[in-house]
Every structure is written in C-alpha cells, then in structure tokens.
Design a protein around this motif. Sequence first.
Motif, mmCIF file in Angstrom:
data_model
loop_
_atom_site.group_PDB
_atom_site.id
_atom_site.type_symbol
_atom_site.label_atom_id
_atom_site.label_comp_id
_atom_site.label_asym_id
_atom_site.label_seq_id
_atom_site.Cartn_x
_atom_site.Cartn_y
_atom_site.Cartn_z
ATOM 1 N N ILE A 60 16.554 8.372 -59.421
ATOM 2 C CA ILE A 60 15.457 7.446 -59.708
ATOM 3 C C ILE A 60 15.173 7.432 -61.209
ATOM 4 O O ILE A 60 14.949 6.380 -61.804
ATOM 5 C CB ILE A 60 14.201 7.809 -58.883
ATOM 6 C CG1 ILE A 60 14.482 7.574 -57.398
ATOM 7 C CG2 ILE A 60 12.994 7.010 -59.351
ATOM 8 C CD1 ILE A 60 13.396 8.035 -56.469
ATOM 9 N N ARG A 64 15.223 4.163 -63.437
ATOM 10 C CA ARG A 64 14.019 3.762 -64.164
ATOM 11 C C ARG A 64 14.291 3.641 -65.661
ATOM 12 O O ARG A 64 13.775 2.755 -66.328
ATOM 13 C CB ARG A 64 12.898 4.764 -63.903
ATOM 14 C CG ARG A 64 11.561 4.386 -64.518
ATOM 15 C CD ARG A 64 10.485 5.390 -64.211
ATOM 16 N NE ARG A 64 10.811 6.740 -64.643
ATOM 17 C CZ ARG A 64 10.756 7.165 -65.914
ATOM 18 N NH1 ARG A 64 10.419 6.342 -66.874
ATOM 19 N NH2 ARG A 64 11.044 8.415 -66.218
ATOM 20 N N HIS A 102 13.940 1.032 -56.433
ATOM 21 C CA HIS A 102 13.956 0.839 -57.883
ATOM 22 C C HIS A 102 15.056 -0.120 -58.314
ATOM 23 O O HIS A 102 14.859 -0.929 -59.222
ATOM 24 C CB HIS A 102 14.098 2.189 -58.600
ATOM 25 C CG HIS A 102 12.846 2.991 -58.562
ATOM 26 N ND1 HIS A 102 11.845 2.856 -59.489
ATOM 27 C CD2 HIS A 102 12.425 3.933 -57.684
ATOM 28 C CE1 HIS A 102 10.860 3.693 -59.203
ATOM 29 N NE2 HIS A 102 11.190 4.354 -58.113
#
Length: 127
Positions: A60, A64, A102
């Motif tokens: 993640i 991100r 995401h």
Amino acid sequence: MKNDKGLTPLALGIEIGGSQVFRLLLEIYKQIESTSPALKVFTNALSANDNSSLREPPLIKAMRKDRYDILEMIFKLPHQKYLDYEQVLCLTDSSFKNVLHHAVMKQHPEIVRKLLWYDSDNGKLRL
C-alpha cells in the motif's frame, strides 16, 4: 527485523524511495528464503503491519507513493512462493483499504489487472 518506527528494511526502501537498494534486498531475501524456507522472509517483510493504525503495509505504501517500479519488482516474484495471499496481498491500511482499493483510486489499470489476476489465481476476490 524492524527499526524503532516499525519498518522492515523493505518497507524503509519504499519509504525513502531507493529502488536499487530495494532490488538488492529482494535478492538477499530470495537467497535467504531459498536456503531457509521456514523463515518466510518475504512474507514477514511484506506483511510489516503490526496492527497499529500508524503503520502501512509495504504494498500500500508503494502504491500510495506512486512507486510503480517497486510494485513491479514485487509482482515479478514467484507469487505462490513469496507472496502469501492473506498475509501480504489482503492487508489493509488504517482506513481498511487494501492495495487493490488504492490502485483503483489511483486509476492504475495495469496494477488493478495484476491484483485481480492474483485474486483469481487464489480463487478469491477482494471487494
């Protein structure tokens, strides 16, 4: 092995953005795991989520931070050997979003396609 902030060397490589160091760590971890598979080096390093709301799983974090080069390195690993589905690919952040969420929010179709392939290969689908 984590530092005082709870980051493994792989997670720190994502945090500071060193793809060459990250690649070197992957090679070292592969070598360690090939000689001592019970250690589950990759699973432990990539599931660096200590259930604290302040921590973020490495996949993640890479998504991100738009570190697609690092995501590609991870995705090129033999997934059935190194990427434990439940302990790596399904981890969520403090807002309960996983890496697939995401990837969708970042509108990155190639990453979404790869993650859905991992889902189908495991006979599951994260929603």
